[in-house]
Motif scaffolding. Sequence first.
Motif, short mmCIF file in Angstrom:
data_model
loop_
_atom_site.label_atom_id
_atom_site.label_comp_id
_atom_site.label_asym_id
_atom_site.label_seq_id
_atom_site.Cartn_x
_atom_site.Cartn_y
_atom_site.Cartn_z
N LEU A 14 18.26 1.02 20.47
CA LEU A 14 16.85 1.20 20.10
C LEU A 14 16.62 2.56 19.46
N ILE A 15 17.22 3.57 20.05
CA ILE A 15 17.05 4.90 19.48
C ILE A 15 17.67 4.95 18.08
N TYR A 16 18.79 4.25 17.95
CA TYR A 16 19.46 4.16 16.67
C TYR A 16 18.57 3.46 15.64
N ALA A 17 17.88 2.41 16.08
CA ALA A 17 17.02 1.65 15.17
C ALA A 17 15.79 2.46 14.75
N THR A 18 15.47 3.45 15.57
CA THR A 18 14.29 4.26 15.28
C THR A 18 14.40 4.95 13.93
N ARG A 19 15.65 5.24 13.50
CA ARG A 19 15.77 5.94 12.21
C ARG A 19 15.25 5.07 11.07
N TRP A 20 15.32 3.72 11.20
CA TRP A 20 14.77 2.88 10.14
C TRP A 20 13.25 2.95 10.14
N THR A 21 12.69 3.02 11.32
CA THR A 21 11.23 3.19 11.41
C THR A 21 10.83 4.51 10.76
N ILE A 22 11.59 5.55 11.07
CA ILE A 22 11.26 6.86 10.50
C ILE A 22 11.48 6.86 8.99
N ALA A 23 12.61 6.28 8.55
CA ALA A 23 12.89 6.26 7.11
C ALA A 23 11.79 5.52 6.36
N LEU A 24 11.41 4.35 6.88
CA LEU A 24 10.38 3.56 6.21
C LEU A 24 9.05 4.33 6.18
N SER A 25 8.74 5.00 7.30
CA SER A 25 7.50 5.79 7.35
C SER A 25 7.52 6.88 6.29
N LEU A 26 8.64 7.56 6.16
CA LEU A 26 8.73 8.66 5.19
C LEU A 26 8.60 8.14 3.77
N ILE A 27 9.27 7.01 3.48
CA ILE A 27 9.16 6.44 2.14
C ILE A 27 7.73 6.03 1.85
N ALA A 28 7.12 5.36 2.83
CA ALA A 28 5.73 4.92 2.65
C ALA A 28 4.82 6.13 2.43
N PHE A 29 5.09 7.18 3.16
CA PHE A 29 4.23 8.34 3.07
C PHE A 29 4.43 9.07 1.75
N ALA A 30 5.68 9.21 1.33
CA ALA A 30 5.95 9.89 0.07
C ALA A 30 5.39 9.08 -1.10
N GLY A 31 5.77 7.79 -1.15
CA GLY A 31 5.29 6.94 -2.24
C GLY A 31 3.78 6.79 -2.20
N GLY A 32 3.28 6.56 -0.98
CA GLY A 32 1.83 6.40 -0.82
C GLY A 32 1.09 7.66 -1.22
N GLY A 33 1.68 8.81 -0.92
CA GLY A 33 1.05 10.07 -1.29
C GLY A 33 0.96 10.22 -2.80
N LEU A 34 2.06 9.88 -3.47
CA LEU A 34 2.11 9.98 -4.93
C LEU A 34 1.06 9.08 -5.58
N PHE A 35 1.10 7.79 -5.22
CA PHE A 35 0.15 6.86 -5.81
C PHE A 35 -1.27 7.15 -5.33
N GLY A 36 -1.38 7.53 -4.07
CA GLY A 36 -2.70 7.85 -3.52
C GLY A 36 -3.34 8.98 -4.31
N PHE A 37 -2.53 9.97 -4.67
CA PHE A 37 -3.05 11.08 -5.46
C PHE A 37 -3.55 10.59 -6.81
N ALA A 38 -2.75 9.72 -7.42
CA ALA A 38 -3.16 9.17 -8.71
C ALA A 38 -4.49 8.42 -8.58
N PHE A 39 -4.61 7.59 -7.54
CA PHE A 39 -5.86 6.83 -7.36
C PHE A 39 -7.04 7.76 -7.09
N THR A 40 -6.77 8.85 -6.36
CA THR A 40 -7.84 9.81 -6.10
C THR A 40 -8.37 10.37 -7.41
N ILE A 41 -7.43 10.78 -8.28
CA ILE A 41 -7.83 11.35 -9.56
C ILE A 41 -8.58 10.30 -10.39
N LEU A 42 -8.06 9.08 -10.40
CA LEU A 42 -8.73 8.02 -11.17
C LEU A 42 -10.16 7.79 -10.68
N ARG A 43 -10.37 8.02 -9.40
CA ARG A 43 -11.71 7.76 -8.88
C ARG A 43 -12.70 8.85 -9.21
#
Lengths: 219, 221, 242
Positions: A14-43
């Motif tokens: 389970l602890i080992y599997a946690t790294r996938w949860t963390i990796a996915l969170s980081l990707i979502a956060f990085a990608g989401g931050g990038l696109f989120g910034f773009a949407f903020t500016i567009l608004r």
Amino acid sequence: MLLRDFGHGDILLLIYATRWTIALSLIAFAGGGLFGFAFTILRILPIRLLNYLSSAYIQIIQGTPLLLQLFVVFFGLAILGWDVSAWTAAAVALIAYTSAFLAEIWRGCIQAIPKPQWEASSSLGLGIFQLLWYVIMPQAIKISIPPTVGFLVQVIKGTALTSVIGFVELTRTAQLINNVTLEPFAVYSVIAVIYFSLCFPLTSLSRRLERRLNVSSAN
Amino acid sequence: MEYEFHFEVVFRNSGMLLEGAWLTIQLSFAATVLGLLVGILGALCKTSGIKPLDWIASAYVEIIRNTPFLVQIFFIFFGLPSLGIRMSPLQAALVALTANLGAYATEIIRAGIEAIHRGQIEAGLSLGLSRLQVFRYVVLFPALKTVYPALSSQFILLMLGTSVVSQISAEELTHIANFLHSRTFRNFEIYFVVLLMYLAMSTMFRALFHVTYLYAFGRKR
Amino acid sequence: MSLVQIEKVYKKFGDLQVLEDISLNVEEGQQIAIIGRSGSGKSTLLRCINGLEPINQGNIHVDGDLVNGQKTNLKLLRQKVGIVFQSYNLFPHLTVERNITLAPTVVKKFALADARALAHEVLRQVGLEDKIDSYPDQLSGGQQQRVAIARSLAMQPKVMLFDEITSALDPELIGEVLKVLEYLAQQGMTMILVTHEMGFAQRVADRVVFMHEGRIWESGPPEQLFASPETPELDSFIRAIL
Ligand SMILES: Nc1ncnc2c1ncn2[C@@H]1O[C@H](COP(=O)(O)OP(=O)(O)O)[C@@H](O)[C@H]1O
Ligand SMILES: [Mg+2]
């Protein structure tokens, strides 16, 4: 299938599997931050059509369940002819989800900057991008940090839903272990503790930052 | 590769989908009413000044807010039976949703109570009103007005969250979608239409809450 | 017995002695001004008189009723004692009229029509009859404070307490509120007012009380107190204000 007891090995899994949860969170956060910034500016750009499209996107994401977004992305990408893994679909859906919420949070922060600041700087002859870059952003970023950190918790919790489309992160691993140990109480307690120890520090960090911000703005 | 859309499969089963949507709405309202009661209790505990009550309420709020809803529902539905607590999918869903709304409502209501200025209460007392009358005439309305927007967005989040209880086979909208998916294999069409149904419900309720707010808290003259 | 009778009152907040050996009698129709530095216990004294703060020692009577008794009915007592605060504390969700009629209808069980007539009457006294349908946030600070006075008057109190009610106001709005106070004094209302308006205290008050470090340091008729202070503390306070 052979049944076995829930033991140390499973906890390690389970602890080992946690790294996938963390990796996915980081990707979502990085990608989401990038696109989120773009949407903020567009608004906030003074172009009606872009404001409208961007806010429609945000409303659709915020008005539908993340679980359904995962399904639609998963099956939708397949229709488009892309042979996608659960991992890709999960990342795409979570980036879309995160970007909408961050865009909404950040727009709020930008609009919280008092009107005179905008007026004073446009009377100095600054263009819209200069105004945003030199005057508004530095102030908005400061107040955006606590809610942004707080939202990271929502992202981490959101990754649990990707188990439903078969992405093997923490929750999915727990289900698999539960299938062979039949000790749901222990298994789900353990992952609840793991999620809690990922999320709680962020929650309290967000709260502390928020308090510090309130104190400094009160003075 | 050309994909042929077959939305007619979805519309043939629209009766089932509408029933699922109706259960989603019922579940959301039931959990909201119960969750509000929990939230009021939690807020009272947190503002009571009695340390142990404050700790219990805080622990409850933090546990709920810092773990995924999916894990909570698995724990309640699959885990609790080992303690002899057995529930139907619908009961487990209701318990989990109530616990969730209760935690968020605790924080919202506490903020609403604390936003009431002490001077307002003292002004009421000085005019000879009893504590109960001060609550009824001075505190209640402004407090409701402060918490209403946050509570109504919480309702929307809860309604969207109900989709997760499909994972323990509570027969709300998403579960119906999963069922149709397994029977017809028109997965994209089904999930897309169901997504739109959620969008329609959340848009409708948001508008409803907005109108209610204007009606209840706007000024009449 | 005096209308307000304060005997040897002591009050602590934690370890902090806020009121010490306070004795003061106020007769019906008298106006008393309390002056003193910030933190000297003026607000606390007023709040003790209508039971918003409990006291540790001594006795306070209003109209013959003991304020600090075990079985005191504070609800009844507070109907006899009106108080107006520095922050007006109008109820923001109610109109001016409802702010005023609330307590008469809910506490005294007046019929709404009677309470409304009363609201008109007290608003006339503070010169704001035309604002009866407004909400507090549509009024200036001076007007809100006058409504707060009217709201207290509507309970037909025997004594009115005013705690620095002009301190939060812009200078040009102070006059309209003081005028209302002068009018009430002429009508014979018993008043205890904490104020920094020395000229006003001199004009209106029968007696001025100077508080210092939780004690009544000096008291007497205004002319005497202001012209020839006996203690260096009062002397320096008056110099600082003027
Ligand atoms: N609720 C309270 N708790 C603790 N200390 C208080 C409280 N209210 C007032 N005090 C303290 O009591 C002292 C007197 O306060 P107050 O009566 O408000 O003075 P004044 O009105 O003369 O400025 C001050 O030192 C103040 O800090
Ligand atoms: Mg004071």
